[in-house]
Write an enzyme that holds these catalytic residues in place. Sequence first.
Site, PDB file in Angstrom:
ATOM      1  N   ARG A  78       9.782 -48.487 -14.339  1.00 39.16           N
ATOM      2  CA  ARG A  78      10.750 -47.788 -15.488  1.00 39.16           C
ATOM      3  C   ARG A  78      10.120 -48.000 -16.773  1.00 39.16           C
ATOM      4  NH1 ARG A  78      15.497 -47.137 -12.556  1.00 39.16           N
ATOM      5  NH2 ARG A  78      16.138 -45.690 -13.960  1.00 39.16           N
ATOM      6  N   ASP A  91       9.655 -40.536 -13.558  1.00 43.03           N
ATOM      7  CA  ASP A  91      10.843 -41.338 -13.186  1.00 43.03           C
ATOM      8  C   ASP A  91      12.033 -40.796 -12.415  1.00 43.03           C
ATOM      9  OD1 ASP A  91      12.786 -43.325 -12.955  1.00 43.03           O
ATOM     10  OD2 ASP A  91      12.927 -43.833 -15.125  1.00 43.03           O
ATOM     11  N   TYR A 131      16.324 -54.527 -15.563  1.00 43.00           N
ATOM     12  CA  TYR A 131      17.752 -54.396 -14.641  1.00 43.00           C
ATOM     13  C   TYR A 131      18.629 -55.438 -14.754  1.00 43.00           C
ATOM     14  CZ  TYR A 131      15.017 -50.859 -12.007  1.00 43.00           C
ATOM     15  OH  TYR A 131      14.623 -49.609 -11.701  1.00 43.00           O
ATOM     16  N   GLN A 141       7.443 -42.489 -17.509  1.00 42.57           N
ATOM     17  CA  GLN A 141       8.780 -41.913 -17.836  1.00 42.57           C
ATOM     18  C   GLN A 141       8.878 -40.382 -17.349  1.00 42.57           C
ATOM     19  OE1 GLN A 141       9.548 -42.314 -21.760  1.00 42.57           O
ATOM     20  NE2 GLN A 141      11.797 -42.792 -21.807  1.00 42.57           N
ATOM     21  N   SER A 157      15.756 -41.991 -12.792  1.00 48.29           N
ATOM     22  CA  SER A 157      16.295 -41.622 -13.858  1.00 48.29           C
ATOM     23  C   SER A 157      16.727 -40.126 -13.775  1.00 48.29           C
ATOM     24  CB  SER A 157      15.497 -41.765 -15.116  1.00 48.29           C
ATOM     25  OG  SER A 157      15.169 -43.170 -15.416  1.00 48.29           O
TER      26      SER A 157
HETATM   27  P1  NAD Z   1      20.904 -49.028 -12.106  1.00 51.36           P
HETATM   28  O1  NAD Z   1      21.381 -47.991 -11.481  1.00 51.36           O
HETATM   29  O2  NAD Z   1      20.182 -50.392 -11.410  1.00 51.36           O
HETATM   30  O3  NAD Z   1      22.388 -49.975 -12.644  1.00 51.36           O
HETATM   31  C1  NAD Z   1      23.376 -49.209 -13.493  1.00 51.36           C
HETATM   32  C2  NAD Z   1      23.830 -50.060 -14.406  1.00 51.36           C
HETATM   33  O4  NAD Z   1      24.888 -50.902 -13.792  1.00 51.36           O
HETATM   34  C3  NAD Z   1      22.843 -51.036 -15.327  1.00 51.36           C
HETATM   35  O5  NAD Z   1      22.776 -50.660 -16.686  1.00 51.36           O
HETATM   36  C4  NAD Z   1      23.202 -52.214 -15.006  1.00 51.36           C
HETATM   37  O6  NAD Z   1      23.226 -53.152 -16.118  1.00 51.36           O
HETATM   38  C5  NAD Z   1      24.945 -52.154 -14.644  1.00 51.36           C
HETATM   39  N1  NAD Z   1      25.451 -53.206 -13.814  1.00 51.36           N
HETATM   40  C6  NAD Z   1      24.960 -54.020 -12.815  1.00 51.36           C
HETATM   41  N2  NAD Z   1      25.902 -55.063 -12.520  1.00 51.36           N
HETATM   42  C7  NAD Z   1      26.723 -55.149 -13.402  1.00 51.36           C
HETATM   43  C8  NAD Z   1      27.878 -55.721 -13.427  1.00 51.36           C
HETATM   44  N3  NAD Z   1      28.262 -56.608 -12.635  1.00 51.36           N
HETATM   45  N4  NAD Z   1      29.118 -55.207 -14.277  1.00 51.36           N
HETATM   46  C9  NAD Z   1      28.673 -54.176 -15.249  1.00 51.36           C
HETATM   47  N5  NAD Z   1      27.352 -53.475 -14.987  1.00 51.36           N
HETATM   48  C10 NAD Z   1      26.523 -53.803 -14.131  1.00 51.36           C
HETATM   49  O7  NAD Z   1      20.173 -49.069 -13.506  1.00 51.36           O
HETATM   50  P2  NAD Z   1      19.363 -47.892 -14.092  1.00 51.36           P
HETATM   51  O8  NAD Z   1      20.265 -46.769 -14.501  1.00 51.36           O
HETATM   52  O9  NAD Z   1      18.530 -47.379 -13.027  1.00 51.36           O
HETATM   53  O10 NAD Z   1      18.479 -48.639 -15.335  1.00 51.36           O
HETATM   54  C11 NAD Z   1      18.150 -49.844 -15.160  1.00 51.36           C
HETATM   55  C12 NAD Z   1      17.369 -50.211 -16.204  1.00 51.36           C
HETATM   56  O11 NAD Z   1      15.948 -49.337 -16.293  1.00 51.36           O
HETATM   57  C13 NAD Z   1      18.036 -50.094 -17.576  1.00 51.36           C
HETATM   58  O12 NAD Z   1      17.398 -51.314 -18.194  1.00 51.36           O
HETATM   59  C14 NAD Z   1      17.282 -48.768 -18.150  1.00 51.36           C
HETATM   60  O13 NAD Z   1      17.373 -48.768 -19.635  1.00 51.36           O
HETATM   61  C15 NAD Z   1      15.958 -48.951 -17.594  1.00 51.36           C
HETATM   62  N6  NAD Z   1      15.216 -48.095 -17.566  1.00 51.36           N
HETATM   63  C16 NAD Z   1      13.944 -47.887 -18.478  1.00 51.36           C
HETATM   64  C17 NAD Z   1      13.291 -46.764 -18.323  1.00 51.36           C
HETATM   65  C18 NAD Z   1      12.328 -46.606 -19.197  1.00 51.36           C
HETATM   66  O14 NAD Z   1      11.710 -47.538 -20.048  1.00 51.36           O
HETATM   67  N7  NAD Z   1      11.179 -45.516 -19.048  1.00 51.36           N
HETATM   68  C19 NAD Z   1      13.888 -45.318 -17.619  1.00 51.36           C
HETATM   69  C20 NAD Z   1      15.049 -45.607 -17.119  1.00 51.36           C
HETATM   70  C21 NAD Z   1      15.501 -46.827 -16.921  1.00 51.36           C
END
Ligand code: NAD
Length: 381
Positions: free
Chosen positions: A122, A130, A228, A127, A133
Amino acid sequence: MRIAVAKEVEVGEHRVAAVPDVVARLVKQGLEVWVEAGAGEGSFWSDRAYEDAGAKIVSDTAAIWGEADVLLKVGVPYEHEIEQMRSGSTLISFLNPFSQHNLVQRLASRRVTAFAMELIPRTTRAQSMDALSSQASVAGYKAVLIAAAALPKYFPMLTTAAGTIPPAKVFVIGAGVAGLQAIATARRLGAVVEAFDIRPAVKEEVQSLGAKFVEVNLDEDTVASGGYAKEVSDASKERSQQVIAEHVKGADAVITTAQVPGRKAPLLVTEEMVAQMKPGSVIVDLAGESGGNCACTEAGKDVQRHGVTIIGPINLPSSMPVHASQMYAKNVLTLVQYLVKDGALQLNFEDDIVKSTCVTHAGEICNQRVRELSLSLVGNG
Ligand code: NAD
């Protein structure tokens, strides 16, 4: 080099790993592309459209799997499918490698080079590859439409001759990719939106979408490597549940998206919280397939508890296959273009994208996390 696009056979899987535009780009790059007959049917691309893009349509499934240098797929393949792959060929697909240990072992023993699309790092550099996403964003959008359709109320505020309708209140739990798209979609439909996430860093993103961020002050770090969420202590879980309870109670629709990679989804909405909701309210739980964020969720079902409808959809991206496939295909294309140099795959295992995403190569499980997990399972008998 021959790239083949397999037809998805899983019931309910309507996506395809390459759309005609992407095929045209691969052909332009000098690659030969075979598409299994009917592969695009579920997402409304005809064999003719693929032929016009320069692909050869192949009806023989065994030839697609057995004669490809690089096989493109969306859903986790079946073992009988990979049995047909040639030694030294490459597979690019979602593979669920932390659960599909037998599959990973078979891929290694067949000397297939397998790339797991869910392991694309990520990072900004990766990106455009990904797929987690791109597909999560479809799921977040669709979850809100499902909630709006199931809610016996309007989402927007309406001022009419027959009276004023207040806007629906939507509470989004988990503001990752799916949650942020859910917030944006619910806002576009005119709802008043609140959101909670265990990672405080998402506050600004939530606010920039016009939603209120529900804050919980926890005495521990909630962010793991890669940005994460971490699994938190019981005290933190209890503290966040108290806050969640207040906001669930006031919501007409709750969309839950909370996940911790590699673990069962955290249980955040208890049955007592459901019982406190207004009759007619709706919960759409996107974490249903990994155990559910709500205690009442049954994956793949709509259930009624205490007058509340709890919906646990499965494979939501497949319910919007045109754009889900288009985005997935673009993710795959970018990865293929990254790996192919001068008409052949060139794998540099020092590179973080290759190192993270490649699960098996030359008869070995080469992703460190997958290998450790696999060894621990062998060790445990
Ligand atoms: P995910 O599907 O793993 O989880 C979804 C959300 O659930 C996350 O925001 C997580 O913080 C939240 N969560 C977990 N436990 C929780 C709890 N107990 N209570 C409330 N919320 C809770 O997450 P994702 O959508 O795949 O994204 C994960 C990370 O990757 C994020 O930081 C996102 O910004 C990052 N990301 C970065 C890029 C990039 O830089 N290119 C691209 C996509 C995602």
